[in-house]
Structure formats: structure tokens, C-alpha cells
Scaffold this motif. Structure first.
Motif, short mmCIF file in Angstrom:
data_model
loop_
_atom_site.label_atom_id
_atom_site.label_comp_id
_atom_site.label_asym_id
_atom_site.label_seq_id
_atom_site.Cartn_x
_atom_site.Cartn_y
_atom_site.Cartn_z
N ARG A 22 36.98 0.59 -79.34
CA ARG A 22 36.97 -1.04 -78.10
C ARG A 22 38.00 -2.51 -79.23
O ARG A 22 38.33 -2.82 -78.63
N ALA A 23 37.15 -2.29 -80.08
CA ALA A 23 38.71 -3.31 -80.81
C ALA A 23 40.01 -2.81 -80.51
O ALA A 23 40.78 -3.97 -80.60
N ALA A 24 39.93 -1.67 -81.18
CA ALA A 24 41.08 -2.10 -80.70
C ALA A 24 41.95 -1.77 -79.57
O ALA A 24 43.10 -2.02 -79.21
N ALA A 25 41.60 -1.71 -78.62
CA ALA A 25 41.19 -1.77 -77.20
C ALA A 25 42.25 -2.84 -76.86
O ALA A 25 42.68 -3.30 -76.89
N GLU A 26 41.30 -4.01 -77.86
CA GLU A 26 41.95 -5.58 -77.17
C GLU A 26 43.08 -5.83 -78.31
O GLU A 26 43.45 -6.85 -77.47
N GLN A 27 43.29 -5.57 -79.20
CA GLN A 27 44.60 -5.37 -80.42
C GLN A 27 45.93 -5.29 -80.08
O GLN A 27 46.75 -5.77 -79.28
N LEU A 28 45.52 -4.19 -79.10
CA LEU A 28 46.53 -2.70 -78.87
C LEU A 28 46.93 -3.99 -77.53
O LEU A 28 47.51 -4.43 -77.21
N ALA A 29 46.10 -4.60 -76.83
CA ALA A 29 46.47 -4.69 -75.39
C ALA A 29 46.61 -6.57 -75.90
O ALA A 29 47.84 -7.06 -75.58
N ALA A 30 45.91 -6.75 -76.44
CA ALA A 30 46.28 -8.42 -77.61
C ALA A 30 48.42 -8.66 -77.45
O ALA A 30 48.86 -9.70 -77.98
N LEU A 31 48.75 -7.31 -77.57
CA LEU A 31 49.98 -6.84 -78.75
C LEU A 31 50.85 -6.70 -76.82
O LEU A 31 52.16 -6.70 -77.42
N GLY A 32 50.13 -6.25 -75.59
CA GLY A 32 51.24 -5.80 -75.37
C GLY A 32 51.03 -5.27 -74.58
O GLY A 32 51.91 -4.85 -73.00
N MET A 33 50.43 -4.17 -75.29
CA MET A 33 50.46 -2.63 -74.80
C MET A 33 49.86 -2.24 -73.36
O MET A 33 48.66 -3.56 -73.25
N THR A 34 49.75 -1.43 -72.33
CA THR A 34 48.50 -0.94 -71.56
C THR A 34 47.74 -0.43 -72.10
O THR A 34 48.35 0.78 -72.65
N VAL A 35 46.66 -0.67 -71.75
CA VAL A 35 45.34 -0.33 -72.56
C VAL A 35 45.06 0.81 -72.27
O VAL A 35 43.93 0.50 -71.01
N LEU A 36 44.50 2.34 -71.97
CA LEU A 36 43.85 3.25 -71.08
C LEU A 36 41.95 3.18 -71.72
O LEU A 36 43.03 3.75 -73.55
N ILE A 37 41.85 2.94 -71.52
CA ILE A 37 40.07 2.88 -71.79
C ILE A 37 39.52 3.93 -71.92
O ILE A 37 38.66 4.32 -70.94
N GLY A 38 39.74 5.57 -72.95
CA GLY A 38 38.85 6.95 -72.50
C GLY A 38 38.12 6.43 -72.53
O GLY A 38 37.26 5.96 -74.04
N ALA A 39 36.48 7.22 -71.41
CA ALA A 39 35.06 6.79 -71.85
C ALA A 39 34.46 7.94 -71.25
O ALA A 39 34.91 8.71 -70.36
N ARG A 40 33.83 9.34 -71.84
CA ARG A 40 32.75 9.99 -70.78
C ARG A 40 31.89 9.06 -69.24
O ARG A 40 32.29 9.71 -68.74
N ASP A 41 31.61 7.69 -69.85
CA ASP A 41 31.07 7.21 -68.75
C ASP A 41 31.85 6.37 -68.22
O ASP A 41 32.24 5.09 -68.42
#
Length: 255
Positions: A22-41
Motif C-alpha cells: 500500500r505504501a509503495a502504491a502511494e509513493q508510485l502514485a505520487a510520482l505520477g504513475m497510474t497504480v493498480l492495486i492488486g488484492a484478493r478481496d
């Protein structure tokens, strides 16, 4: 408009609804990336994606259980349909096999008495799951001008540190599940790097450090943001960056 605004990089992170992912997703999104959150639920994935969007990032939930290759394939089809390619894959999803007990304190992983079903379950997620997801996403990564794969490992997977009689792991119970699964993941990282080097796909393993997460019953001393920093660094390597390596924030880790 800048090029990165019109063509943001697409990053998929497995197990990204909480913790380091989750923290990596936040940081990559802050860099301007489109982030895909993979989750079982799906619900937890959507909640995490909504939280990243609330902070100004571009995030979408993707249902993905790394132990179910069919969901990995379905996720790849979703990514292809919506974005046409993938630039970054972070194989972050992992389990300890010891419930809420940190794997470093888990007496149920002692080799001479370990439950084989537990070992299988840990390897199914931590090793075979990485193969399933990576292979499902490789056709999309090959369409990226600068593809990066980051496998989230652990210092517990270091054979050098584990075999040192004066090393940090000698005072802890031996492990037949979690630690060997991370050693296998490191070996797998090298093999993917060797295969994909000629294609310009950089593949590295990351040691986030001892991070305060559910996986160790919140006994870690680093924040998830601190743990995610090395993931983000390896996900954003330049063309001259390393491949087939094992790194922490402090530099190369011993194999």
C-alpha cells in the motif's frame, strides 16, 4: 502537458491493499504513475485505491490472488484492455505461514518438526505465485519502453546471513518455510533477470527491512513508507540500472 502527464507509467503491485504494498502504491502514485492495486478481496482493494485517489493519485483496484493463476490471467486481460501495457510489476504479496507471529520468532517452522502443508502454502504464495503473476504480465511488460520487475524479498532469505554463526539469525528459531521461500525467490529473481536481460527488462529483489506490518504482528521498527522506499527505487531504475540484484535501502544485500 508533459509527456508523463499524457502517458503515465502503469504499475501493478500485488498484495497492495495494506502494508508495504500500500505504501509503495502511494509513493508510485505520487510520482505520477497510474497504480493498480492488486488484492484478493475486491472490497479492500477498492478501499485502498480510493484512499490513494483521495491523496491525488491515480489508482484502480484489480482482483488478484497470486495462488490462483486464473485471476492473474484475468488481471492481465484487464490491464491490456484498459492500458495496453504494463511498465512496473511489484511482486509484493507474501505470507509467513505462521499466522500473526513474526516468521523470525516462529517455532512452528523448525525444520525437523515443520508441517509440510504449511511449507507448501508459503511456497505457493511466495514463490509459485510470483511465477504465475510474472508470466501473466510479461507480454504487457514487453510493450513498455522501460519495464521493471521488483520482487519483495527479505534479509531472512539471505543464505550468507543465515549461515553466519555470529550473524543476526543465529539466536532465532530455524525456518523451513518463510526463510527458504525468500531464498528461493532471490534465486528466481536471478533466473528471470538472466532470461530477460537481453529484452531490457530489469528484475531485482528488494529487502524492505524490518517493517511494522501485520505480517510480523506489528513488531517491526520501520514505517511502511520507509520499507517501501527500496521498492520504489528499484521500480524507477534508469536504463543503466542493475538487474539480477538484491538490495535494501543501504545498498546491495548479501545473497
Amino acid at each position: 502537458m508533459s509527456e508523463h502527464t499524457t502517458h503515465p507509467k502503469i504499475a501493478l503491485i500485488t498484495g497492495a491493499n495494506k502494508g508495504i504494498g500500500r505504501a509503495a502504491a502511494e509513493q508510485l502514485a505520487a510520482l505520477g504513475m497510474t497504480v493498480l492495486i492488486g488484492a484478493r478481496d475486491p472490497r479492500r482493494g477498492e478501499e485502498a485505491a480510493a484512499a490513494v485517489r483521495a491523496r491525488g493519485g491515480d489508482a484502480h483496484a484489480v482482483t488478484l490472488d497470486v495462488t490462483d493463476p486464473a485471476t492473474a490471467q484475468a488481471a492481465a486481460e484487464q490491464v491490456e484492455e484498459r492500458f495496453g501495457r504494463l511498465d512496473v510489476l511489484v511482486n509484493n504479496a507474501g505470507i509467513t505461514g505462521s499466522g500473526q507471529v513474526t516468521p523470525l520468532d516462529a517455532h512452528d517452522q523448525i525444520p525437523s518438526s515443520v508441517d509440510l502443508d504449511m511449507v507448501r502454502a508459503v511456497f505457493e504464495t511466495n514463490v509459485l505465485g510470483v511465477i504465475a503473476v510474472t508470466n501473466a504480465m510479461l507480454p504487457l511488460l514487453r510493450r513498455s519502453p522501460a519495464p521493471r520487475i521488483v520482487n519483495v524479498s527479505s534479509a531472512a532469505g539471505s543464505l550468507t546471513l543465515n549461515s553466519d554463526p555470529d550473524g543476526p539469525f543465529t539466536a532465532l528459531p530455524a525456518s523451513a518455510a518463510y526463510s527458504p521461500s525468500k531464498s528461493a525467490l532471490n534465486a528466481l529473481t536471478v533466473q528471470y533477470a538472466n532470461e530477460l536481460r537481453k529484452d531490457g527488462i530489469l528484475v531485482n529483489a528488494a529487502d524492505p527491512g524490518y517493517v511494522d506490518t501485520e505480517i510480523n504482528n506489528h513488531s517491526g521498527f520501520l514505517t511502511t513508507a520507509q520499507g517501501a522506499a527500496i521498492l520504489v527505487r528499484l521500480a524507477t531504475l534508469g536504463a543503466d540500472g542493475p538487474t539480477g540484484g538484491f538490495f535494501s535501502e543501504n545498498g546491495p544485500m548479501p545473497w
